[in-house]
Write a protein that holds these residues in place. Structure first.
Motif, PDB file in Angstrom:
ATOM      1  N   LEU A 234      -5.951   3.939 -13.970  1.00 11.28           N
ATOM      2  CA  LEU A 234      -5.928   5.374 -13.681  1.00 11.28           C
ATOM      3  C   LEU A 234      -5.538   5.628 -12.225  1.00 11.28           C
ATOM      4  N   VAL A 235      -6.094   4.835 -11.314  1.00 14.07           N
ATOM      5  CA  VAL A 235      -5.761   4.981  -9.899  1.00 14.07           C
ATOM      6  C   VAL A 235      -4.276   4.715  -9.663  1.00 14.07           C
ATOM      7  N   SER A 236      -3.725   3.727 -10.366  1.00 12.83           N
ATOM      8  CA  SER A 236      -2.320   3.384 -10.160  1.00 12.83           C
ATOM      9  C   SER A 236      -1.372   4.501 -10.564  1.00 12.83           C
ATOM     10  N   ALA A 237      -1.868   5.449 -11.364  1.00  8.26           N
ATOM     11  CA  ALA A 237      -1.011   6.531 -11.851  1.00  8.26           C
ATOM     12  C   ALA A 237      -1.470   7.903 -11.363  1.00  8.26           C
ATOM     13  N   SER A 238      -2.319   7.930 -10.340  1.00  6.16           N
ATOM     14  CA  SER A 238      -2.854   9.212  -9.880  1.00  6.16           C
ATOM     15  C   SER A 238      -3.167   9.143  -8.390  1.00  6.16           C
ATOM     16  N   ARG A 239      -3.717  10.214  -7.858  1.00  7.04           N
ATOM     17  CA  ARG A 239      -4.105  10.220  -6.453  1.00  7.04           C
ATOM     18  C   ARG A 239      -5.610   9.979  -6.296  1.00  7.04           C
ATOM     19  N   TYR A 240      -6.252   9.470  -7.334  1.00  9.13           N
ATOM     20  CA  TYR A 240      -7.686   9.218  -7.295  1.00  9.13           C
ATOM     21  C   TYR A 240      -8.025   8.014  -6.411  1.00  9.13           C
ATOM     22  N   VAL A 241      -9.273   7.999  -5.969  1.00  2.00           N
ATOM     23  CA  VAL A 241      -9.854   6.836  -5.295  1.00  2.00           C
ATOM     24  C   VAL A 241     -10.775   6.144  -6.299  1.00  2.00           C
ATOM     25  N   LEU A 243     -13.452   2.542  -7.080  1.00  2.38           N
ATOM     26  CA  LEU A 243     -14.213   1.407  -6.564  1.00  2.38           C
ATOM     27  C   LEU A 243     -14.188   0.316  -7.622  1.00  2.38           C
ATOM     28  N   VAL A 244     -13.734  -0.883  -7.249  1.00  3.94           N
ATOM     29  CA  VAL A 244     -13.647  -1.998  -8.190  1.00  3.94           C
ATOM     30  C   VAL A 244     -14.088  -3.274  -7.495  1.00  3.94           C
ATOM     31  N   PRO A 245     -14.402  -4.328  -8.248  1.00  6.22           N
ATOM     32  CA  PRO A 245     -14.709  -5.616  -7.627  1.00  6.22           C
ATOM     33  C   PRO A 245     -13.500  -6.137  -6.848  1.00  6.22           C
ATOM     34  N   GLN A 246     -13.762  -6.812  -5.732  1.00  4.59           N
ATOM     35  CA  GLN A 246     -12.670  -7.287  -4.886  1.00  4.59           C
ATOM     36  C   GLN A 246     -11.747  -8.245  -5.626  1.00  4.59           C
ATOM     37  N   ARG A 247     -12.289  -9.083  -6.511  1.00  6.13           N
ATOM     38  CA  ARG A 247     -11.452 -10.028  -7.256  1.00  6.13           C
ATOM     39  C   ARG A 247     -10.390  -9.292  -8.070  1.00  6.13           C
ATOM     40  N   LEU A 248     -10.790  -8.214  -8.702  1.00  5.17           N
ATOM     41  CA  LEU A 248      -9.839  -7.458  -9.514  1.00  5.17           C
ATOM     42  C   LEU A 248      -8.742  -6.879  -8.623  1.00  5.17           C
ATOM     43  N   ARG A 254      -1.096  -5.990  -6.472  1.00  6.08           N
ATOM     44  CA  ARG A 254       0.360  -5.949  -6.350  1.00  6.08           C
ATOM     45  C   ARG A 254       1.005  -5.549  -7.682  1.00  6.08           C
ATOM     46  N   THR A 255       0.509  -6.100  -8.788  1.00  3.63           N
ATOM     47  CA  THR A 255       1.085  -5.810 -10.100  1.00  3.63           C
ATOM     48  C   THR A 255       0.961  -4.331 -10.457  1.00  3.63           C
ATOM     49  N   LEU A 256      -0.192  -3.750 -10.153  1.00  5.83           N
ATOM     50  CA  LEU A 256      -0.440  -2.357 -10.513  1.00  5.83           C
ATOM     51  C   LEU A 256       0.063  -1.366  -9.468  1.00  5.83           C
ATOM     52  N   GLY A 257       0.490  -1.871  -8.310  1.00  5.50           N
ATOM     53  CA  GLY A 257       0.951  -0.961  -7.270  1.00  5.50           C
ATOM     54  C   GLY A 257      -0.181  -0.206  -6.604  1.00  5.50           C
ATOM     55  N   ILE A 258      -1.286  -0.899  -6.360  1.00  5.37           N
ATOM     56  CA  ILE A 258      -2.425  -0.283  -5.676  1.00  5.37           C
ATOM     57  C   ILE A 258      -2.758  -1.074  -4.416  1.00  5.37           C
ATOM     58  N   ARG A 259      -3.394  -0.393  -3.469  1.00  7.79           N
ATOM     59  CA  ARG A 259      -3.883  -1.036  -2.248  1.00  7.79           C
ATOM     60  C   ARG A 259      -5.406  -0.987  -2.250  1.00  7.79           C
ATOM     61  N   TRP A 260      -6.006  -1.994  -1.662  1.00 11.18           N
ATOM     62  CA  TRP A 260      -7.463  -1.985  -1.563  1.00 11.18           C
ATOM     63  C   TRP A 260      -7.876  -2.082  -0.103  1.00 11.18           C
ATOM     64  N   PHE A 261      -9.091  -1.642   0.166  1.00 12.46           N
ATOM     65  CA  PHE A 261      -9.603  -1.639   1.537  1.00 12.46           C
ATOM     66  C   PHE A 261     -11.119  -1.783   1.503  1.00 12.46           C
ATOM     67  N   PRO A 262     -11.699  -2.377   2.544  1.00 17.03           N
ATOM     68  CA  PRO A 262     -13.157  -2.474   2.621  1.00 17.03           C
ATOM     69  C   PRO A 262     -13.762  -1.079   2.742  1.00 17.03           C
ATOM     70  N   GLY A 316       3.746  -3.308   5.001  1.00 16.37           N
ATOM     71  CA  GLY A 316       2.711  -4.187   4.450  1.00 16.37           C
ATOM     72  C   GLY A 316       1.889  -3.456   3.410  1.00 16.37           C
ATOM     73  N   ARG A 317       1.172  -4.249   2.593  1.00 14.73           N
ATOM     74  CA  ARG A 317       0.330  -3.653   1.553  1.00 14.73           C
ATOM     75  C   ARG A 317      -1.084  -4.151   1.756  1.00 14.73           C
ATOM     76  N   PRO A 318      -1.971  -3.324   2.293  1.00 13.31           N
ATOM     77  CA  PRO A 318      -3.324  -3.758   2.593  1.00 13.31           C
ATOM     78  C   PRO A 318      -4.008  -4.385   1.398  1.00 13.31           C
ATOM     79  N   GLY A 319      -4.563  -5.552   1.660  1.00 14.65           N
ATOM     80  CA  GLY A 319      -5.414  -6.167   0.661  1.00 14.65           C
ATOM     81  C   GLY A 319      -4.680  -6.819  -0.487  1.00 14.65           C
ATOM     82  N   THR A 320      -3.343  -6.802  -0.498  1.00 18.10           N
ATOM     83  CA  THR A 320      -2.634  -7.432  -1.592  1.00 18.10           C
ATOM     84  C   THR A 320      -1.844  -8.642  -1.134  1.00 18.10           C
ATOM     85  N   GLY A 321      -1.995  -9.006   0.130  1.00 21.55           N
ATOM     86  CA  GLY A 321      -1.368 -10.209   0.628  1.00 21.55           C
ATOM     87  C   GLY A 321       0.061  -9.990   1.084  1.00 21.55           C
ATOM     88  N   ALA A 322       0.558  -8.723   1.054  1.00 20.04           N
ATOM     89  CA  ALA A 322       1.936  -8.457   1.459  1.00 20.04           C
ATOM     90  C   ALA A 322       2.039  -8.354   2.960  1.00 20.04           C
TER      91      ALA A 322
END
Length: 322
Positions: A234-241, A243-248, A254-262, A316-322
């Motif tokens: 849902l986040v990947s297709a919207s402007r929502y924020v 919260l998910v586990p860091q592993r996910l 990168r695959t879903l086109g999302i960025r993560w942050f602490p 760069g892409r925060p949290g995705t290794g880019a």
């Protein structure tokens, strides 16, 4: 004289219930179809129940058979553990299906690791993942579930448990969100965007709301979904924020086109645990599986910090290794 049940008949019963077909059960047991059909006849006489009945082009188990199946599986497991308790198991030759109960949010990241760790050394092993219906210990007791991977613990003397790892929650946004360009957004900045909450029980409130209350802030939860995987989509297709586990976030960002942050506040870490019943504690095959899963999931991971805002400005892409 009534027909007597033995372990061989119970194995046929178990195969018939799992396969739902005499032909498939015969292949699984390496028996001829007539021999399996005769065994079904003996089971029907011994249990005074049809066991399987015609349903269209296939066969369906009777209510009695469905109620009895977990108890039969439990008896077979106990018999196997008794026979093999002091023997080594040839893992490469092992042919066995293990049923693992796991919630959708964990399955997204853990199922792949578990399957990869087992398939390379035990190609005959099948991992059958089922979603949580409840956290009841009865499924572990009756043998319908071999292992339970989840958050929390079951306080019962016959249930064994071990910690797999501790997980922290991170924030996620779509890659083109202005919020994603910040290395660590503030709580106030998080509240400027609508949120999606992941809760199997449909709860909109969580630990983040307590942290916001403490500083006089409030977020707007615009959607509640049943799992972290759905929240990420849902986040990947919207402007929502979200919260998910860091592993996910690390694995699929990168695959879903999302960025993560602490998150800019300390939230409780989540303990992911492995549970099983005491009767399988000494079963060599299940012990091997527990150790394999634990090693695969608890292995140290290299920390992947979010990319700085300056790096993000240069693509760069925060949290995705880019």
């Amino acid at each position: 004289m009534p027909e007597q049940l033995d372990l061989n008949l119970l194995r046929v019963f178990d195969a018939l219930l799992q396969e739902g077909s005499v032909t498939a059960a015969s292949e699984r047991l390496h028996l001829s179809i007539p021999a399996t059909s005769r065994a079904l006849g003996r089971l029907r006489r011994a249990m005074n129940d049809p066991i399987l009945v015609r349903a269209g082009r296939g066969m369906a188990a009777t209510p009695f058979a469905l109620r009895t199946a977990p108890r039969v599986r439990s008896l077979l497991d106990e018999a196997s553990a008794l026979i093999s308790a002091d023997r080594e198991v040839a893992i490469g030759e092992l042919e066995r299906t293990f049923t693992i109960r796991i919630n959708d949010g964990l399955a997204v990241t853990l199922a792949t690791a578990a399957v990869e760790a087992t398939a390379t050394v035990a190609p005959g092993v099948v991992l059958r993942f089922v979603t949580e219906g409840s956290e009841s210990a009865e499924a572990l007791r009756d043998g319908s579930v071999d292992l339970d991977i989840g958050v929390g613990d079951i306080a019962a003397p016959d249930i064994r448990t071990t910690l797999l790892y501790r997980e922290r929650m991170v924030g996620i946004v779509r890659a083109d969100s202005p919020l994603g360009r910040r290395r660590r957004p503030s709580l106030r900045q998080l509240c400027q965007y609508p949120h999606v909450s992941a809760s199997r029980r449909g709860r909109a409130r969580g630990p983040l709301d307590d942290a916001l209350d403490a500083v006089g802030l409030q977020r707007h939860v615009a959607a509640v979904v049943p799992s972290f995987a759905v929240a990420a989509l849902l986040v990947s297709a919207s402007r929502y924020v979200g919260l998910v586990p860091q592993r996910l976030a690390e694995q699929y960002g990168r695959t879903l086109g999302i960025r993560w942050f602490p998150l800019p506040t300390d939230l409780p870490e989540v303990e992911v645990r492995l549970l099983w019943h005491a009767r399988l504690d000494a079963d060599p095959a299940q012990r091997w599986l527990r150790e394999t899963i634990r090693d695969a999931l608890s292995a140290p991971r290299a920390e992947k910090p979010a990319v700085s805002a300056r790096t993000a400005e240069h693509g760069g892409r925060p949290g995705t290794g880019a």
